[in-house]
Each structure stands twice: as structure tokens, then as C-alpha cells.
Design a protein around this motif. Sequence first.
Motif, PDB file in Angstrom:
ATOM      1  N   PRO A   2     -64.354  53.411 -16.078  1.00 22.69           N
ATOM      2  CA  PRO A   2     -65.151  52.194 -15.873  1.00 22.69           C
ATOM      3  C   PRO A   2     -66.065  52.306 -14.657  1.00 22.69           C
ATOM      4  O   PRO A   2     -65.859  53.133 -13.770  1.00 22.69           O
ATOM      5  N   LEU A   3     -67.045  51.428 -14.661  1.00 20.74           N
ATOM      6  CA  LEU A   3     -67.970  51.337 -13.531  1.00 20.74           C
ATOM      7  C   LEU A   3     -67.456  50.286 -12.563  1.00 20.74           C
ATOM      8  O   LEU A   3     -67.022  49.214 -12.972  1.00 20.74           O
ATOM      9  N   TYR A   4     -67.498  50.591 -11.288  1.00 23.84           N
ATOM     10  CA  TYR A   4     -67.116  49.631 -10.261  1.00 23.84           C
ATOM     11  C   TYR A   4     -68.329  49.351  -9.391  1.00 23.84           C
ATOM     12  O   TYR A   4     -69.126  50.240  -9.107  1.00 23.84           O
ATOM     13  N   LYS A   5     -68.438  48.093  -8.978  1.00 27.48           N
ATOM     14  CA  LYS A   5     -69.588  47.668  -8.191  1.00 27.48           C
ATOM     15  C   LYS A   5     -69.178  47.614  -6.720  1.00 27.48           C
ATOM     16  O   LYS A   5     -68.102  47.118  -6.385  1.00 27.48           O
ATOM     17  N   PHE A   6     -70.054  48.106  -5.877  1.00 27.05           N
ATOM     18  CA  PHE A   6     -69.779  48.129  -4.438  1.00 27.05           C
ATOM     19  C   PHE A   6     -70.884  47.406  -3.693  1.00 27.05           C
ATOM     20  O   PHE A   6     -72.045  47.404  -4.117  1.00 27.05           O
ATOM     21  N   ARG A   7     -70.496  46.764  -2.573  1.00 22.20           N
ATOM     22  CA  ARG A   7     -71.467  46.050  -1.741  1.00 22.20           C
ATOM     23  C   ARG A   7     -71.351  46.539  -0.307  1.00 22.20           C
ATOM     24  O   ARG A   7     -70.278  46.541   0.284  1.00 22.20           O
ATOM     25  N   CYS A   8     -72.475  46.956   0.242  1.00 21.76           N
ATOM     26  CA  CYS A   8     -72.524  47.464   1.607  1.00 21.76           C
ATOM     27  C   CYS A   8     -72.607  46.298   2.586  1.00 21.76           C
ATOM     28  O   CYS A   8     -73.267  45.297   2.325  1.00 21.76           O
ATOM     29  N   ALA A   9     -71.920  46.422   3.721  1.00 17.81           N
ATOM     30  CA  ALA A   9     -71.946  45.371   4.744  1.00 17.81           C
ATOM     31  C   ALA A   9     -73.266  45.349   5.504  1.00 17.81           C
ATOM     32  O   ALA A   9     -73.558  44.384   6.207  1.00 17.81           O
ATOM     33  N   GLN A  10     -74.063  46.400   5.369  1.00 17.56           N
ATOM     34  CA  GLN A  10     -75.340  46.461   6.087  1.00 17.56           C
ATOM     35  C   GLN A  10     -76.456  45.734   5.350  1.00 17.56           C
ATOM     36  O   GLN A  10     -77.586  45.691   5.825  1.00 17.56           O
ATOM     37  N   ILE A  41     -64.878  42.485  -6.541  1.00 26.81           N
ATOM     38  CA  ILE A  41     -63.982  42.074  -7.614  1.00 26.81           C
ATOM     39  C   ILE A  41     -64.831  41.582  -8.769  1.00 26.81           C
ATOM     40  O   ILE A  41     -65.725  40.767  -8.593  1.00 26.81           O
ATOM     41  N   GLY A  42     -64.551  42.081  -9.913  1.00 22.62           N
ATOM     42  CA  GLY A  42     -65.298  41.674 -11.094  1.00 22.62           C
ATOM     43  C   GLY A  42     -64.737  42.343 -12.316  1.00 22.62           C
ATOM     44  O   GLY A  42     -63.827  43.166 -12.228  1.00 22.62           O
ATOM     45  N   ALA A  43     -65.283  41.969 -13.434  1.00 20.50           N
ATOM     46  CA  ALA A  43     -64.840  42.569 -14.685  1.00 20.50           C
ATOM     47  C   ALA A  43     -65.341  43.998 -14.749  1.00 20.50           C
ATOM     48  O   ALA A  43     -66.512  44.251 -14.482  1.00 20.50           O
ATOM     49  N   PRO A  44     -64.468  44.937 -15.062  1.00 18.07           N
ATOM     50  CA  PRO A  44     -64.936  46.316 -15.155  1.00 18.07           C
ATOM     51  C   PRO A  44     -65.830  46.494 -16.379  1.00 18.07           C
ATOM     52  O   PRO A  44     -65.565  45.932 -17.437  1.00 18.07           O
ATOM     53  N   ALA A  45     -66.873  47.231 -16.209  1.00 19.91           N
ATOM     54  CA  ALA A  45     -67.772  47.533 -17.325  1.00 19.91           C
ATOM     55  C   ALA A  45     -67.196  48.717 -18.074  1.00 19.91           C
ATOM     56  O   ALA A  45     -67.401  49.869 -17.705  1.00 19.91           O
TER      57      ALA A  45
END
Length: 95
Positions: A2-10, A41-45
Motif C-alpha cells: 500500500p501507499l502511505y502518505k507522509f507530511r513534513c513538519a517544514q 493516518i488515513g485509509a491505505p491506498a
Amino acid sequence: MPLYKFRCAQGCPDFTEQHPISSPPDTAACVQCGQPARRMIGAPALGSGASSAMRLQDTTRATADTPAVVDRIPQRKRPPAPVSTNPLHRKLPRP
Ligand SMILES: [Zn+2]
């Protein structure tokens, strides 16, 4: 995988990465600045929607999320009056 989404703090744009579903990492290196980015956190693609079953499910979900636009309230059809086939009921008084 699955694809996971990431968010950078910058404040960099979100990005996705593929990882095994058994061991998704909590952080990944940001593709723009290299700083650790947290997994969102989210639904995995799980699929790309290429199969006919996935397309049908996506179409059904899209229809449920965005119903057809109407310009008036739909009229309810009254159910037909019950009709008895018993000949004795004809002798009963009519309303
Ligand atoms: Zn970044």
C-alpha cells in the motif's frame, strides 16, 4: 504494497511512499528537504482502481457521495389501494 502518505513538519508538500503493510514506518525522509516526515493516518491506498470491481465500487461511492441534483422535491407515489378478491367484501359499506 500500500501507499502511505507522509507530511513534513517544514511545510513541504505531502508525499506518498510504498511500504509493506506489515511494517509501515512512522517517519520517512522528506523528498524535498530530507527532514523526517510523519506518516499520516488515513485509509491505505491498496489498489489503483484498475480492476472492474474497483471501478464499480468507486462509481457507486461517487454516486452516493454526490447524488443527482434535483430542482424540486421528488413526489412520493402513493401505494395502490389494496384490492380484495373476496366477493363478500363487496357487500361492506363504502367510505
Ligand atoms: Zn520537507
